[in-house]
Design an enzyme around this catalytic site. Structure first.
Site, PDB file in Angstrom:
ATOM      1  N   ASP A  92       0.832  -1.282  -0.194  1.00 57.02           N
ATOM      2  CA  ASP A  92      -0.126  -0.258   0.119  1.00 57.02           C
ATOM      3  C   ASP A  92       0.655   1.032  -0.105  1.00 57.02           C
ATOM      4  OD1 ASP A  92      -2.124  -1.654   0.089  1.00 57.02           O
ATOM      5  OD2 ASP A  92      -2.302  -1.840   2.480  1.00 57.02           O
TER       6      ASP A  92
ATOM      7  N   ASP B  40      -0.923  -4.757   6.012  1.00 62.05           N
ATOM      8  CA  ASP B  40      -1.569  -5.438   7.336  1.00 62.05           C
ATOM      9  C   ASP B  40      -1.287  -6.801   7.103  1.00 62.05           C
ATOM     10  OD1 ASP B  40      -3.293  -3.146   7.549  1.00 62.05           O
ATOM     11  OD2 ASP B  40      -4.359  -3.521   5.938  1.00 62.05           O
TER      12      ASP B  40
ATOM     13  N   ASP C 243       0.547  -9.333   2.575  1.00 63.08           N
ATOM     14  CA  ASP C 243      -0.396  -8.177   2.767  1.00 63.08           C
ATOM     15  C   ASP C 243      -1.642  -8.049   2.534  1.00 63.08           C
ATOM     16  OD1 ASP C 243      -1.143  -5.231   3.592  1.00 63.08           O
ATOM     17  OD2 ASP C 243       0.201  -4.328   1.325  1.00 63.08           O
TER      18      ASP C 243
ATOM     19  N   ASP D 133      -5.247  -6.753   1.702  1.00 64.46           N
ATOM     20  CA  ASP D 133      -5.931  -5.569   1.238  1.00 64.46           C
ATOM     21  C   ASP D 133      -7.388  -5.565   1.146  1.00 64.46           C
ATOM     22  OD1 ASP D 133      -3.498  -4.465   0.750  1.00 64.46           O
ATOM     23  OD2 ASP D 133      -3.360  -5.396  -1.270  1.00 64.46           O
TER      24      ASP D 133
ATOM     25  N   SER E 193       8.490 -40.199 -29.749  1.00 66.52           N
ATOM     26  CA  SER E 193       8.106 -38.566 -30.127  1.00 66.52           C
ATOM     27  C   SER E 193       7.167 -40.011 -31.772  1.00 66.52           C
ATOM     28  CB  SER E 193       9.093 -37.948 -31.094  1.00 66.52           C
ATOM     29  OG  SER E 193       8.174 -36.572 -31.488  1.00 66.52           O
TER      30      SER E 193
ATOM     31  N   ASP F 185       5.254 -35.271 -25.583  1.00 58.85           N
ATOM     32  CA  ASP F 185       6.395 -35.440 -26.463  1.00 58.85           C
ATOM     33  C   ASP F 185       7.714 -35.349 -25.512  1.00 58.85           C
ATOM     34  OD1 ASP F 185       8.164 -35.821 -28.064  1.00 58.85           O
ATOM     35  OD2 ASP F 185       6.477 -34.966 -29.734  1.00 58.85           O
TER      36      ASP F 185
END
Length: 795
Positions: A60, A66, A116, A118, A328, A613
């Site tokens: 912030d 927080d 934190d 929000d 492959s 593959d």
């Protein structure tokens, strides 16, 4: 533009094929992997006290952070825990304690994440990974974790480890994985008969065992009269992780909504909830338990808990080949050969003619209305049988048409007949397990498919081929599902299009998208690594993970996420990593950012396998042939890559099996020393490769001799057969053609050849082998001499 570049790269990829020669008596059983054994380990009571943080810099601009701390220990608890949020504070103090029961056999790594909070969510500030193996019982340990190397941000945590009163338990382990006892909870549900009847609704019971394999189960409180039998439930869980059975009573009502069009709307509400401690149940005995759920409603549970632990054949050399490995597109060829149990005992002219008929025919029928309806029907059947369906499954059905032009219900396990008497080389089909947002060159775990087993050499974990795709938990088969048709495996083995944008640029330009490095999270080691390794080489260093902003994560998701992959149930699900797994040479946990150093994110902790593959790691199946248990003496490598016949870029050991093609595999120390100087390619060979190369240099006598055949047209231009020159203009014109280049007809994206193009390619491949017959015989003599010398030394 991007698709054109990718198509051009695919056009240059060939069909790598390996023949591995083992010069010793063939035995009926396969190679012996790590032995699984029973071991006994104690439980410990762990107390984690999150004390405080200092100098936290939040996200912030107008206020301080927080903060709260998120704790996750997946080997001890199915659910994460967290501290309370302390608002607007740079030096928060929590002094909150969390309790865990951990098992001494497994690698326990605690993840501490500082957030934190929000209004719209929470921003991750940093993540710490701490190996609890450094703790000693009875010795409290207070640790201060630095959160940033630029300033004095830190987090203080106190750990207390004590011997548990829970008796030590026996596990099965191979030194990499740990299988713990599996707790099965079975029961029936009975209401007490006091629930009022509701014309427009019903009451249901939701049962859940946190950490169990099964999802929460919803059962009717009063089964309908037609059903007759009481509702039943089953859960499978790790008793270390799961401690209770949660019971919740819910009511679903159909409410008539008023308005222009009256209709019934479903509304659900919770009436009560309760739980039963699993530790209170006697193993193997049926018990009646009642749970009060409010409104005078009770539910009776009857429960039982259980614990359950074509040139080689002509030279008469094909019989010397023990393993035949493909990756492959070469897997399509090999798997088609093995439809005939005696294919190597008869002339290969028949299979070649059948292949020509398929390759030279039109493929437009693959997108006919009839075939499209067939694809939709088969994919629906596959999904209804419990398998997860992806674009790769559709690709497998297209391959089925290319190879057979009709339905082919063959399965990989059917090929057991083709090797039951040792009449053919043993086939090994290569794939890699990847993370959906990490390139295959950074992280790929080799997975081998054989007629008898499917598994990961890295973990020493295998399941019978018939059970691949079934659901396993903690090593126990929970849900049997039909073995997939081999066409679905062929689609997975040859899924070269399952790439991310970053991988496409990596293959085309030789390096990934450089700007993505600005958006990647940083990982730093916070321990003194030298001191750590001297004290305990099996302990993981503490890692500090600092994420980037959400915008950067969005950019990474766009450029690193794969377009698709084959999702299959993970047969290692529920197994744990052994406390000493990092000592295995298959792991590179010492590297800061490698996923091997993040055990909570490795394959056993995931619900699904993401198989693609093997060419995303390297375009060669060398790694699976080089396993020391196979003790291969000679490798015959037929590399049909048009652009890079050696892929000489030296690779790293990743996942225990090296990257980087021929030189990367054999020029890098593998499993503790298969010759660091085995492969040496001169600059002139890169410009104009020869037809055959014999690599014999090796510091380690265990390293196999390698006979490498690039796909080149050199002497074939002027020789009709070995020692026989072309005479007529027609013969010279037949031999004068270009293999590689942008206009080659032999690119991987070309599924239809002209008959002359097919004949030329077959004749060239046959000629290159026959023209080097003496080199092949010389290699066999060298390998035999080395084997005999080794046997004498060992005897």
């Amino acid at each position: 533009m991007l698709w054109r570049l990718w198509s051009r790269w695919l056009a240059g990829k060939g069909l790598p094929l390996l023949g591995a020669v083992l010069l010793r008596k063939r035995e009926k059983q396969g190679p012996q992997w790590r032995p699984w054994q029973r071991e006994t380990y104690p439980y410990y009571d762990l107390q984690v006290k999150v004390l405080k943080a200092r100098n936290v810099q939040g996200t912030d601009l107008l206020s301080k952070a927080d903060c709260y701390v998120h704790l996750w220990l997946p080997t001890a608890s199915p659910n994460p825990a967290q501290t309370r949020v302390i608002a607007n504070c740079s030096d928060p103090e929590w002094n909150e304690t969390f309790h865990y029961k951990i098992h001494g056999a497994v690698k326990n790594v605690l993840e501490l994440t500082l957030y934190d909070k929000d209004i719209l969510g929470s921003n991750q500030l940093c993540l710490l990974l701490f190996d609890l193996g450094s703790l000693k019982p009875g010795q409290p340990h207070r640790h201060t974790f630095p959160l940033n190397h630029q300033d004095s941000q830190e987090l203080q945590v106190e750990f207390v480890l004590e011997n548990s009163q829970v008796p030590a338990s026996e596990v099965i382990t191979n030194g990499v994985l740990v299988a713990q006892p599996c707790l099965r909870i079975q029961g029936t549900l009975k209401g007490d008969g006091t629930a009022p009847h509701r014309e427009y609704g019903s009451r249901q019971i939701q049962l859940a065992v946190p950490g169990a394999y099964e999802k929460p189960q919803l059962l009717p409180l009063q089964p309908s009269a037609e059903a007759g039998l009481p509702a039943t439930f089953t859960f499978h869980a790790n008793p270390v992780l799961s401690s209770r059975l949660d019971v919740e009573l819910g009511e679903q009502l159909a409410v008539l909504q008023s308005g222009l069009t009256a209709e019934l709307e479903s509304q659900t509400s919770t009436l009560g909830e309760g739980s039963i401690l699993l530790s209170s149940l006697a193993l193997g005995q049926e018990e009646q338990r009642s749970v009060a759920l409010g409104e005078g409603q009770k539910v009776a549970l009857s429960m039982t808990a259980e614990v359950s632990l074509a040139g080689l054949q002509e030279l008469s050399l094909l019989d010397t080949v023990t393993y035949l490995s493909g990756i492959s597109g070469s897997t399509w060829c090999i798997s088609t050969l093995y439809e005939d149990p005696a294919w190597s005992q008869v002339a290969l002219q028949g299979p070649i003619e059948r292949a020509q008929a398929r390759v030279c025919s039109s493929k437009m029928g693959a997108i006919s209305t009839e075939r499209l309806q067939y694809y939709a029907q088969e994919l629906g059947i596959r999904e209804s049988s419990g398998h997860r369906v992806s674009l790769i499954d559709l690709w497998g059905l297209l391959i089925e048409y290319f190879l057979h032009e009709k339905e082919n219900p063959a399965k990989l396990s059917d090929q057991q007949e083709a090797v039951s008497q040792g009449q053919n080389p043993y086939p090994i089909y290569a794939s890699v397990n990847v993370h959906t947002n990490i390139s295959g060159e950074e992280f790929a775990e080799w997975c081998e498919f054989t007629p008898h087993e499917v598994g990961f050499p890295k973990y020493g974990a295998y399941v019978p081929t018939e059970l691949f795709g079934s659901e396993f938990f903690m090593g126990r088969l929970l849900q049997l599902r039909p073995e997939p048709w081999i066409c679905y495996l062929q689609g997975m083995w040859g899924s070269a299009f399952a790439a991310s944008l970053d991988e496409i640029f990596l293959k085309m330009a030789g390096s990934g998208l450089g700007f993505l490095d600005w958006h990647r999270a940083s990982v730093n080691i916070t321990d003194d690594c030298h001191k750590l390794q001297l004290h305990d080489p099996t302990r993981l260093p503490t890692r500090l993970f600092t994420p980037q902003r959400p915008f950067s994560q969005a950019v990474l998701d766009i450029f690193t996420s794969r377009f698709t992959s084959a999702e299959n149930f993970n047969f290692t699900s529920g197994l744990c990593l052994h406390k000493d797994y990092v000592a295995g040479r298959e792991f590179v946990a010492w590297k800061d950012t490698h996923p091997d150093g993040f055990p909570n994110q490795l394959t056993p902790m995931r619900d699904f396998l993401y198989l693609v593959d093997g060419g995303f790691a390297i375009n060669s199946p060398f790694p699976l042939s080089l396993l020391p248990q196979r003790a291969v003496d000679l490798i015959l490598s037929f590399d049909y890559s048009l652009d890079a016949p050696f892929e000489v870029k030296l690779g790293e050991k990743r996942g225990g099996l090296c990257q980087g093609g021929l030189a990367g595999c054999l020029g890098t120390t593998l499993h503790g020393g298969l010759g660091s100087d085995l492969i040496e390619v001169l600059p002139e060979d890169l410009e104009e490769p020869r037809e055959c190369y014999l690599f014999t240099k090796a510091e380690d006598p265990r390293a196999p001799i390698v006979l490498h055949f690039p796909l080149v047209n050199r002497t074939f231009r002027t020789y009709l057969a070995p020692g026989v020159e072309r005479q007529t203009a027609e013969e010279k014109a037949y031999g004068d053609f270009v293999i590689n280049g942008p206009d080659t007809p032999y690119g991987m994206m070309n599924f239809t050849y002209q008959p002359e193009e097919f004949d030329r390619l077959v004749a060239l491949s046959r000629y290159n082998v026959l023209n080097n017959v003496e080199t092949v015989r010389h290699a066999l003599r060298l390998a035999l001499d080395r084997r005999q010398a080794g046997d004498r030394a060992g005897g």
